[in-house]
Enzyme design. Structure first.
Site, PDB file in Angstrom:
ATOM      1  N   GLU A  74       1.712 -11.000   6.009  1.00  0.00           N
ATOM      2  CA  GLU A  74       2.651 -12.067   6.364  1.00  0.00           C
ATOM      3  C   GLU A  74       1.948 -13.194   7.121  1.00  0.00           C
ATOM      4  O   GLU A  74       2.259 -14.375   6.925  1.00  0.00           O
ATOM      5  CB  GLU A  74       3.803 -11.498   7.195  1.00  0.00           C
ATOM      6  CG  GLU A  74       4.611 -10.409   6.507  1.00  0.00           C
ATOM      7  CD  GLU A  74       5.226 -10.844   5.184  1.00  0.00           C
ATOM      8  OE1 GLU A  74       5.336 -12.066   4.937  1.00  0.00           O
ATOM      9  OE2 GLU A  74       5.593  -9.969   4.389  1.00  0.00           O
ATOM     10  N   HIS A  79       5.543 -11.432  -7.263  1.00  0.00           N
ATOM     11  CA  HIS A  79       5.166 -10.103  -6.775  1.00  0.00           C
ATOM     12  C   HIS A  79       4.683  -9.197  -7.894  1.00  0.00           C
ATOM     13  O   HIS A  79       4.112  -8.143  -7.635  1.00  0.00           O
ATOM     14  CB  HIS A  79       6.353  -9.424  -6.079  1.00  0.00           C
ATOM     15  CG  HIS A  79       6.742 -10.067  -4.792  1.00  0.00           C
ATOM     16  ND1 HIS A  79       7.759 -10.981  -4.701  1.00  0.00           N
ATOM     17  CD2 HIS A  79       6.249  -9.938  -3.539  1.00  0.00           C
ATOM     18  CE1 HIS A  79       7.877 -11.382  -3.446  1.00  0.00           C
ATOM     19  NE2 HIS A  79       6.971 -10.771  -2.723  1.00  0.00           N
TER      20      HIS A  79
END
Length: 647
Positions: A374, A466
C-alpha cells in the site's frame, strides 16, 4: 467499451537483437554537433512515437534543461507529431539521478488544457547529450476547447453514474476540463472527481464528454489490494518494536524519528501516525506504561506502525527516497476500517486497513508485505503516476507487489501472514497461477505470461488490474531469482521513477526495464541478460505480427541513399544470422550471410535505396518495405524491421 490497447505497441527486436539505424537527421539549431537515431518505436494507437533513442548532442550545455527538451521535440514534428510543442508541453519536474543523468518530465497540454495521461520524459546522459525521449503523447488535437455541456451538468451525470455503482453513500464532486485520448480520438471532456463525504475509499474519476454529455470512462482511483469477503477479528500475538512519541505522561503512535520529520511535532510534518477509524483518534497507550498491549483491538495498530516504519526505511536505504513523494511527507494509517473488511487501501500517503473476517483473513495490517504494497501505491503516484486501469493499472498493482516482497523478503508470497485458510496466501509472484480463489480465473488466480493476458472491460476490476499484474510479477521474480533482490529492485525502481509515464503499456514497460538495466549495469552484462531472459520467458519474444520499430530513410529522386542497421545479440547464446532480405524488393541489403554473433556481439548490414532508376515524380512520398531477418535462435527465429523511405 472494449479495450485492447495492451498489445498494440509492439517491439519487434527487443530480445535477440537491438536494431540500430544511423541516419542523417534534420537537427534543430540547438543540436549542432551530431545526431544519431538508434531506435524508434511507434505507438500505433496514439499515432506518434513512444521511444526515440540515440545520441543528440548540443553545441553547448543548455542553460535550461526544460527549454532545451521542448526545443528538441519541436524540431522533429515528424517524430513527435506536435504542431506547437512550445505551447503543448509543460514542465512537471526535473530530476538528476544517482548516475548523474537528468530527466525532464513534460506534461502534454492543448490550449492550456491537460491531456489525460500524456507525458514525455527527455533523458539527458550529460549536460550536452539527450539519449532518449520516451513516453505517451497524442498528435496535436483538432478539437474545440469550448464545452457544450456545463460543468454542473457533467458533475450531476458523474455523480449519478457513480451512485449506480456504490449505492446511496454521500459524495461530493469537483470537475476539470481536459482532453481525453479515447482509442485514437481526442475528446474534450470534463474530468469529474466523485469523492466520498465520509468514506475515503470512494474517489472515482469520471470522464464526461463535454460535447455530448455521455460518460466516456470511469473508475475508482482508490488502490485496493485483494478480494473483499466479510467479517474479522484482531491480529495474533507477535511482539514488535515501534517508534512512538511521548507527550508528558502519554505515549502516542507517532513516529518522529525518521529523517523526514520537521519540528515542531504539533505540525505533524514528516511523521508516521496510526489512527483508530472507529473513533478518529490517534492511538495512545491507555495505562501510560509505554507498552501497547492493552487490548486485542490495538494489535492491528501496532503492526501497522511497525511495518510502516520498516517500509519507509527500506525506500530510504535502498534508493535514498525520503518518504513516498521524496519530499518527506508524512504517512497516515487507519486501522479497523469498515466492518469485517478483507481489504486494504492506499494512495496519497494514506492507508486504510480492514480487520479481516477472522475466517479467511486476519487484519490486513498484520503482514509487512501488505503494508509495503500500500505504501508503494503512493510511491507510484508520485513517480510514474500509472493510471489505475488496464495495462498501466496492472503495472501499478505489480510494482506494489514487487516492492512488498522487497521489504518483506522472506518468500514470494503476498499476504501469507494474514491468510488463515488454504492455500495460506493472497498471491504468488513465483507462480501467479496459485491463489485462494482459482474460480476467479479459468486456469488459476492470475496469468503468468502475455499469451494469458485478459483483455477485460474497465467495469471488471478496472480492466483486470489485480488479474493481469501476475504477468509483470512473474518477470520480477525471475530477474530477482537470477541477480538477487537488491539489483532487481534497483532496476525496477529506476524504471518506475525515471522512465514510466502514466499510460504506459506492457511493451513500453518491457523496453524501459531493459533501458534501466543497461543504465545501471552496462551492456552486455549478466543483469541485462537476466532482464531479457525474464521478458522472453513471459512472452515478449513471441511478438512479431505487427512490427512497429521503423527505420526511417530519407532519399532524393534520382539518387541513391543508404543506412546501417546493427543486430546485437542480447541473449546468452551464439546466434547465426541466416538471411537478411527485402520483403518487397525495394531495398538492397549488403553484409555477410551467414554470420555468427556471439553473446553481446553485433552484425552490421547496409540497407540502401536507389531512387535513380525506376521512380518518377509520381512516386514521391512514403515508400514502405520490410527487412526480414531469419536466425538460428529458437526464441527469435524471425525479425521484421519495417523501413519507411521518404522519397
Amino acid at each position: 467499451m472494449s479495450y485492447s490497447r495492451t498489445r498494440m505497441t509492439l517491439i519487434v527486436a527487443a530480445f535477440l537483437a537491438g536494431v540500430m539505424a544511423t541516419t542523417a537527421l534534420s537537427a534543430p539549431k540547438a543540436v549542432t554537433l551530431s545526431s544519431r537515431l538508434d531506435n524508434l518505436v511507434v505507438d500505433r494507437v496514439r499515432g506518434t512515437s513512444s521511444v526515440v533513442a540515440g545520441e543528440f548532442k548540443f553545441a553547448a550545455a543548455p542553460a535550461n534543461y526544460a527549454e532545451a527538451s521542448i526545443s528538441f521535440i519541436a524540431s522533429r514534428p515528424d517524430l513527435f507529431n506536435l504542431r506547437d510543442a512550445g505551447n503543448e508541453l509543460k514542465l512537471l519536474r526535473q530530476e538528476t539521478d544517482r548516475l548523474g543523468e537528468t530527466h525532464v518530465r513534460l506534461d502534454q497540454v492543448y490550449q492550456g488544457l491537460p491531456v489525460w495521461g500524456c507525458q514525455k520524459i527527455v533523458h539527458f546522459r550529460d549536460a550536452n547529450t539527450i539519449y532518449m525521449v520516451a513516453g505517451q503523447t497524442i498528435p496535436t488535437p483538432r478539437v474545440s476547447t469550448t464545452p457544450k455541456v456545463a460543468s454542473s451538468a457533467a458533475e450531476a451525470t458523474a455523480s449519478s453514474s457513480v451512485k449506480s455503482a456504490i449505492g446511496t453513500e454521500p459524495v461530493k464532486t469537483s470537475s476539470e476540463l481536459m482532453i481525453y485520448p479515447d482509442n485514437g480520438t481526442a475528446k474534450l471532456v470534463w474530468q469529474v472527481v466523485v469523492s466520498g463525504v465520509q468514506s475515503p475509499t470512494i474517489k472515482w474519476r469520471v470522464f464526461v464528454d463535454a460535447v455530448t454529455g455521455a460518460v466516456v470512462m470511469q473508475y475508482n482511483d482508490v488502490k485496493e489490494d485483494g478480494p473483499t469477503v466479510s467479517t474479522g477479528i484482531g491480529v495474533g500475538h507477535k511482539p514488535y518494536t515501534i517508534q512512538t512519541y511521548q507527550f508528558g505522561l502519554d505515549y502516542e503512535m507517532l513516529d518522529a524519528s525518521r529523517p523526514m520529520f520537521v519540528p515542531p511535532v504539533s505540525n505533524l510534518q514528516g511523521v508516521i501516525t496510526t489512527y483508530d477509524n472507529r473513533t478518529g483518534q490517534l492511538y495512545l497507550d491507555p495505562n501510560r506504561d509505554n507498552v501497547f498491549d492493552d487490548d486485542s483491538a490495538m494489535q492491528a495498530a501496532v503492526s501497522a506502525q511497525a511495518f510502516a516504519g520498516l517500509t519507509y526505511q527500506y525506500f530510504m536505504d535502498a534508493f535514498g527516497r525520503n518518504s513516498y513523494d521524496n519530499l518527506g511527507s508524512g504517512l497516515t494509517m487507519t486501522v479497523h476500517y469498515g466492518t469485517n473488511l478483507n481489504n486494504a487501501y492506499g494512495g496519497g500517503g494514506f492507508i486504510q486497513f480492514g480487520d479481516g473476517d477472522g475466517i479467511n483473513y486476519l487484519p490486513f495490517s498484520g503482514d509487512l508485505d501488505v503494508v509495503a504494497h500500500e505504501f508503494t501505491h503512493s510511491v507510484t503516484e508520485y513517480t510514474a503516476n500509472l493510471i489505475y486501469t488496464f495495462a498501466s493499472g496492472a503495472l501499478n498493482e505489480s510494482y506494489s507487489d514487487f516492492f512488498g516482497k522487497m521489504v518483506d523478503s522472506n518468500n514470494w508470497l503476498l499476504g501469507d501472514d494474514i491468510r488463515l485458510t488454504t492455500p495460506g496466501f493472497l498471491r504468488s509472484m513465483q507462480d501467479p497461477h496459485q491463489g485462494p480463489n482459482p474460480a476467479r480465473f479459468p486456469f488459476g488466480y492470475q496469468p503468468a505470461k502475455m499469451s494469458e493476458w485478459q483483455d477485460l472491460p474497465y467495469s471488471n476490476d478496472n480492466g483486470g488490474v489485480h488479474i493481469n499484474s501476475g504477468v509483470p510479477n512473474k518477470a520480477g521474480y525471475l530477474v530477482a531469482n537470477v541477480i538477487g533482490r537488491a539489483k532487481a529492485a534497483q532496476i525496477w525502481f529506476r524504471t518506475l521513477s525515471m522512465y514510466l509515464t502514466p499510460d504506459a503499456d506492457m511493451n513500453f514497460w518491457s523496453s524501459m526495464t531493459q533501458q534501466a538495466a543497461k543504465d545501471l549495469y552496462g551492456f552486455p552484462s549478466p543483469e541485462v541478460a537476466a532482464v531479457v531472459d525474464a521478458l522472453d520467458s513471459i512472452g515478449f519474444s513471441l511478438v512479431f505480427a505487427v512490427p512497429t520499430q521503423i527505420v526511417p530513410l530519407s532519399a532524393q529522386l534520382g539518387a541513391a541513399t543508404d543506412t546501417t542497421i546493427s543486430i546485437t545479440s542480447y541473449r546468452n547464446e551464439s546466434v547465426i544470422i541466416e538471411s537478411v532480405v527485402s520483403a518487397r524488393g525495394k531495398l538492397n541489403i549488403n553484409g555477410t550471410i551467414p554470420q555468427s554473433i556471439p553473446s553481446g556481439g553485433t552484425a552490421t548490414y547496409t540497407v540502401s535505396f536507389n531512387g535513380a532508376t525506376g521512380y518518377t515524380t509520381c512516386d514521391v512520398g512514403a515508400i514502405f518495405d520490410t527487412v526480414v531477418i531469419t536466425t538460428s535462435s529458437a526464441a527469435q527465429p524471425t525479425m521484421l524491421i519495417p523501413v519507411e523511405v521518404n522519397l
